[in-house]
Design an enzyme around this catalytic site. Structure first.
Site, mmCIF file in Angstrom:
data_model
loop_
_atom_site.group_PDB
_atom_site.id
_atom_site.type_symbol
_atom_site.label_atom_id
_atom_site.label_comp_id
_atom_site.label_asym_id
_atom_site.label_seq_id
_atom_site.Cartn_x
_atom_site.Cartn_y
_atom_site.Cartn_z
ATOM 1 N N GLU A 1 41.224 39.770 49.297
ATOM 2 C CA GLU A 1 40.453 40.485 48.272
ATOM 3 C C GLU A 1 40.257 41.967 48.612
ATOM 4 O OE1 GLU A 1 36.513 38.829 47.972
ATOM 5 O OE2 GLU A 1 35.772 40.481 46.740
ATOM 6 N N ASP B 1 35.456 37.421 50.055
ATOM 7 C CA ASP B 1 34.098 37.520 50.586
ATOM 8 C C ASP B 1 33.360 36.199 50.368
ATOM 9 O OD1 ASP B 1 34.382 40.153 51.363
ATOM 10 O OD2 ASP B 1 33.419 40.979 49.575
ATOM 11 N N TYR C 1 47.277 53.498 21.349
ATOM 12 C CA TYR C 1 47.541 54.873 20.902
ATOM 13 C C TYR C 1 48.845 54.971 20.110
ATOM 14 C CZ TYR C 1 43.649 56.729 23.596
ATOM 15 O OH TYR C 1 42.402 57.014 24.081
#
Lengths: 376, 376
Positions: A210, A262, A117
């Site tokens: 995680e 996981d 921007y």
């Protein structure tokens, strides 16, 4: 395992300290200046300025066994003002370099999106943020420094908790210290924490986690105290600045790093990127942590601990196929676990240990796993 | 605007304090006990135990103008042990109630997912987490308390920064205080912060911000000091515990709340849910903040500030259509802005103000907007 390292000696409130982040800033500014000078020099001697950028296509990415991470190969591409089609990206690259200089000299930070921007506002013709992101990566590869060293930080936030005192180096907070064991919900790892010095550390290892829920579980069950561990919550894939922070904890404080994800192909990938680096960041060296240890949840843990498990999806199987082709997965535990996923066709979450009660993961699983890993 | 409220008086290190969270815990335990006693009483008198649960289907959700939030209508459903098809969900509900009691009495916390796994471990027959999530919501509606009051917290984390000292009420940290202006990257709003007391507040208002990058921008440009504001980063849609925390800042400290989101239908929805409540949480009262003020970025700001903007997608248009039907959008600024989105067919991000430089949003936009809102 060393401990209680006093990293930032003396100096009242540290205001006159020389910080590592000051050094990095100097290096980046000098690299940017050098690139700029070469361009000016070429113009002055009547030549077309030319830059040589490492090619960042997948064909030029190799795994470097000595650095133990993905890196770019030797291919370079020329970008020259003498070619009319190069003019636009050349000018964009010069603008990003100028913006980086401006951030560093004013002590401000930005994000990829903000940078886009600001460019638009200054009339720089980026078609979309994708294009400005790409040019920022080119500047990274040109000066071989990550964008965080140019004060361009990620939006995503990991967080940290534990027995570590940091000293800020950012304007307005320079020299101030804070104890990261005071707020058990965790401290966001933003620009201030990323650039801080480690002033005092009572921890002896790092647990990288995680999942937010499991981070909370570790805090609640006092894993930080029982194991003298810093706890880091990556909120999924670690943001790059978090990977760099973990590397610093490893290098500067010599702390062993254990990664808990996981038991699914995505979790394996989170651990792997932290340890080996990613193809996407192959142009940036040393934001991976080669010595970090993937500590589970393994596919074999699903059987070993009789964890509640779900079927692997099509996408999981596709990912497993890719992992089987990968040179880093030819050694254990990676090879063994990838094969085992294929065999049982199931996956499980870190939270699955809660089937044995909320205390189990810290009270039983953690000491068992750490003992196993230390026998290796 | 009141300030420097001393909310938690006296008591060395607060260890013998009576906290609001202790009161809530007592209330929840007594409600759970009452439900349990009624079941036992029915059994003892040879009747089938029966519970009456508010129906949580969309047909029973209405917008309550006096409470200024979505609430459930009067429809109740019977769940009775006398009906063999009700036995399973009845038993599940009793188990969740028992687990909630256990969490509260041991001082442990859990998440929706963890609760599912604990249930599996104890042999409770949930087919999937969806089913246990559903039963947890039933318990919420039965005792009319949010799951956070039963120590079941969200995984997602918002964060906070500013001139507020909190006092923890959780085990291990009870009575300890921390100053939330010490770490400019922000403090995660997890179980400890959610249940903390406000000990001292120097801030006079709250700025709630959807985006991490803009939160960092506000910190960097000292919006917290210039405007005596607490800064809260919701990371997209506010997690429920964050909405509740903002409500407490409003009610207990009487702070005005201003919400800053992207100028797109999703941003409008984030502001709206915080202010009016959501259909999904209609069974829980008072986790919305009716007095909070949506402060932009408005669709009209895209034109007013000439912000870089993108085309609305199909999905954006669909969402706009839904908003047009909604009773809460019949007043300004909502009506005006929804109509204006339809007119210009464009959206913009909070970061878009960076086209005027990194300082603009805090130095120019913020004071202009606050002045406008105070004229209303």
């Amino acid at each position: 395992m060393p401990r209680k390292k006093g990293v930032a000696p003396g100096g009242e409130a540290g205001r006159t300290q020389h910080y590592r982040s000051d050094e990095i800033k100097k290096i980046v500014l000098s690299k940017l200046k050098k690139a700029g000078e070469e361009i000016v020099k070429a113009f002055n001697s009547g030549e077309w300025p030319t830059l040589y950028l490492p090619v960042r296509s997948t064909k030029n990415i190799v795994y470097d066994p000595s650095l133990r991470q993905y890196v770019l190969g030797p291919k370079r591409a020329e970008r020259t003002v003498g070619n009319i089609r190069h003019l636009r990206p050349f000018a964009q690259l010069v603008w990003v370099s100028k913006f980086a200089k401006q951030l560093l000299t004013t002590g401000k930070t930005s994000t990829l999106r903000d940078t886009y921007y600001v460019a638009i506002g200054e009339g720089i013709d980026f078609e979309s943020q994708d294009e400005s992101d790409e040019v920022i990566m080119e500047v990274e590869s040109l000066i071989n420094q990550p964008r965080e060293d140019m004060n361009i930080f990620p939006e995503e936030r990991a967080s940290i908790y534990g027995d570590l005192v940091i000293e800020y180096t950012i304007p307005g907070f320079r020299g101030q210290r804070i104890d990261l064991s005071a707020h058990p919900d965790g401290y966001a790892i933003g620009p201030a924490l990323t650039t801080a010095e480690f002033a005092r550390c009572g921890a002896e290892q790092v647990f990288v986690i995680e999942k937010g829920a499991v981070f909370s579980r570790f805090v609640e069950e006092r894993a930080d105290k029982k194991f003298k561990a810093l706890l880091i919550h990556t909120a999924g894939q670690s943001p790059r600045n978090c990977r760099k922070l973990i590397r610093r904890l490893r290098e500067e404080l010599n702390l062993p790093v254990y990664i808990f994800t996981d038991a699914d192909p995505y979790g394996v990938h989170i651990a792997s990127v932290l340890i080996h680096g990613s193809a996407l960041s192959a142009h940036i060296k040393e934001i991976n942590v080669p010595d970090a240890v993937w500590s589970g949840v393994y596919a074999t843990d699903i059987t070993k601990y009789k964890l509640p498990a779900m079927r692997l999806t099509e996408q999981d199987f596709k990912r497993l196929k890719e992992l089987e082709q990968d040179p880093r997965y030819t050694v254990d535990p990676w090879r063994r676990e990838v094969q085992y996923f294929g065999k049982i066709k199931r996956k499980a979450e870190l939270e699955a240990f809660s089937r044995y009660g909320l205390e189990f993961i810290v009270k039983d699983f953690l000491p068992e796993r750490l003992a196993e890993l230390q026998k290796r």
